[in-house]
Design an enzyme around this catalytic site. Structure first.
Site, PDB file in Angstrom:
ATOM      1  CG  ASP A  41      -6.039  -3.074  -4.164  1.00 54.77           C
ATOM      2  OD1 ASP A  41      -6.876  -2.233  -3.777  1.00 54.77           O
ATOM      3  OD2 ASP A  41      -4.858  -3.088  -3.782  1.00 54.77           O
TER       4      ASP A  41
ATOM      5  CG  HIS B  48      -5.500  -2.628  -0.199  1.00 51.41           C
ATOM      6  ND1 HIS B  48      -4.592  -2.264  -1.162  1.00 51.41           N
ATOM      7  CD2 HIS B  48      -5.057  -2.063   0.964  1.00 51.41           C
ATOM      8  CE1 HIS B  48      -3.632  -1.519  -0.625  1.00 51.41           C
ATOM      9  NE2 HIS B  48      -3.891  -1.389   0.660  1.00 51.41           N
TER      10      HIS B  48
ATOM     11  CB  SER C 127      -0.960  -0.047   1.199  1.00 51.66           C
ATOM     12  OG  SER C 127      -2.011   0.869   1.059  1.00 51.66           O
TER      13      SER C 127
END
Length: 338
Positions: free
Chosen positions: A284, A313, A130
């Site tokens: 995601d 995610h 991320s």
């Protein structure tokens, strides 16, 4: 007992915006031992709601990243409560008055720690999930001669317009709390933090995750149980201004921002010399693989490797998807073998 993190004093730290972060502090931790040749360095920046302690789930004995073989440096994002943040900065930069800190600023500070303070000339790998993955791109573009390989997973080199809008949504949910008061709250905006957690949960996992009831594998009997857990995590674990400071960093994410590339995104991607594996999760919802596929076209040494997971995610969150973890370790081993 080993302390959870160390502090590197940066002094008055100039920011890309032109402001100065006063008496800036970069929290970090190291694991393992630096080799005599100083060639076993791996940098693991932190993700949005992460700290160096949370990063410990990405390495270990027998893993692709192993403190027995590698010297791991894990610097904390500005705004995460360990490095300089709204919650720990004195006036006049406390709370909502904390300045915008961009990816450029974070990596400049990390470079001072790793190059100037620790005396390291080469980084074998910068990797992360991320926002940590976004920093790995930034490292490779900002210091292309220092970084030998990167592996961003569930990340991007530039925050997309859709990602920006998603973040506006969670921000609006938080700021709608009547106790928010523009960030000058007397007590935590609990209702806003709960709303933030609920909205975020809808994006962190995929539609398939909810449809197939995978939340039960996390110990939740119902979706409501999961949502309440996300409420509690944000109320108990995060300062509201810290969340928004990091959110602003995320929204401004762009490796071409700054004096090196002056907004030329393709030029910034093309300047990355590091070997790269771009590992996206196909489900995601805010770092979609299409963004990474575009990036790979302009990066000289990039391999685009999407991984399909219903965990979205959160496929990268240690313990969620063993298949993703295995693929991640295999990709890391490949990069480290050169």
């Amino acid at each position: 007992m080993t302390q959870e993190f160390q502090i590197f004093e940066l002094g008055n730290f100039p920011l890309l915006s032109g402001e100065v972060l006063k008496d800036a502090k970069l929290a970090y931790q190291t694991y393992g031992t630096l080799s005599p040749a100083r060639d076993n360095v791996i940098v693991l920046p932190t993700f949005y709601t992460g700290t160096n302690s949370r990063n410990e789930g990405f390495f270990g004995a027998g893993r692709a990243i192993d403190p027995a073989r590698h010297f791991i440096v894990s610097p904390n994002l500005f705004g995460n409560g360990r490095s300089s943040s709204p919650s720990n900065s004195p006036a006049p930069q406390d709370g909502p008055h904390f300045p915008l800190v961009q990816m450029w600023d974070n990596i400049t500070a990390q470079h001072r720690l790793i190059h100037d303070h620790l005396g390291i000339e080469k980084i074998a790998l910068v990797a992360g999930w991320s926002m940590a993955g976004c920093q790995s791109y930034q490292w490779a573009a900002q210091y292309p001669d220092m970084v030998e390989a990167i592996l961003p997973f569930c990340a991007s080199a530039k925050t997309s317009p859709h990602n920006f809008v998603f973040l506006e949504g969670v921000k609006a949910a938080l700021c709608a709390d009547q106790n928010w008061n523009g960030g000058d709250y007397d007590s935590p905006p609990v209702a806003g933090l709960k709303a933030f957690g609920r909205v975020y949960a809808g994006w962190a996992f995929s539609q398939t995750f909810y449809r197939e009831g995978l939340y039960k594998q996390l110990g939740f009997k119902t979706i409501e149980d999961l949502l309440v857990d996300w409420e509690v995590d944000h109320v108990e674990g995060w300062d509201a201004n810290n969340l928004l400071a990091k959110l602003a960093t995320w929204q401004a994410g762009d490796i071409s921002a700054g004096p090196l590339y002056n907004g030329d995104f393709q030029a910034a991607l093309g300047a990355i010399k590091a070997r790269a594996i771009l590992m996206a999760c196909t489900q995601d919802l805010y770092f979609p693989p299409a963004d990474n596929a575009i990036e790979a076209q302009y990066m000289p040494n990039a391999d685009f490797r999407p991984y399909d997971s219903p965990w979205g995610h959160c496929a990268a969150n240690p313990g969620n998807d063993p298949g993703f973890t295995a693929a991640l370790d295999n990709n890391i081993r490949e990069l480290l073998q050169g």
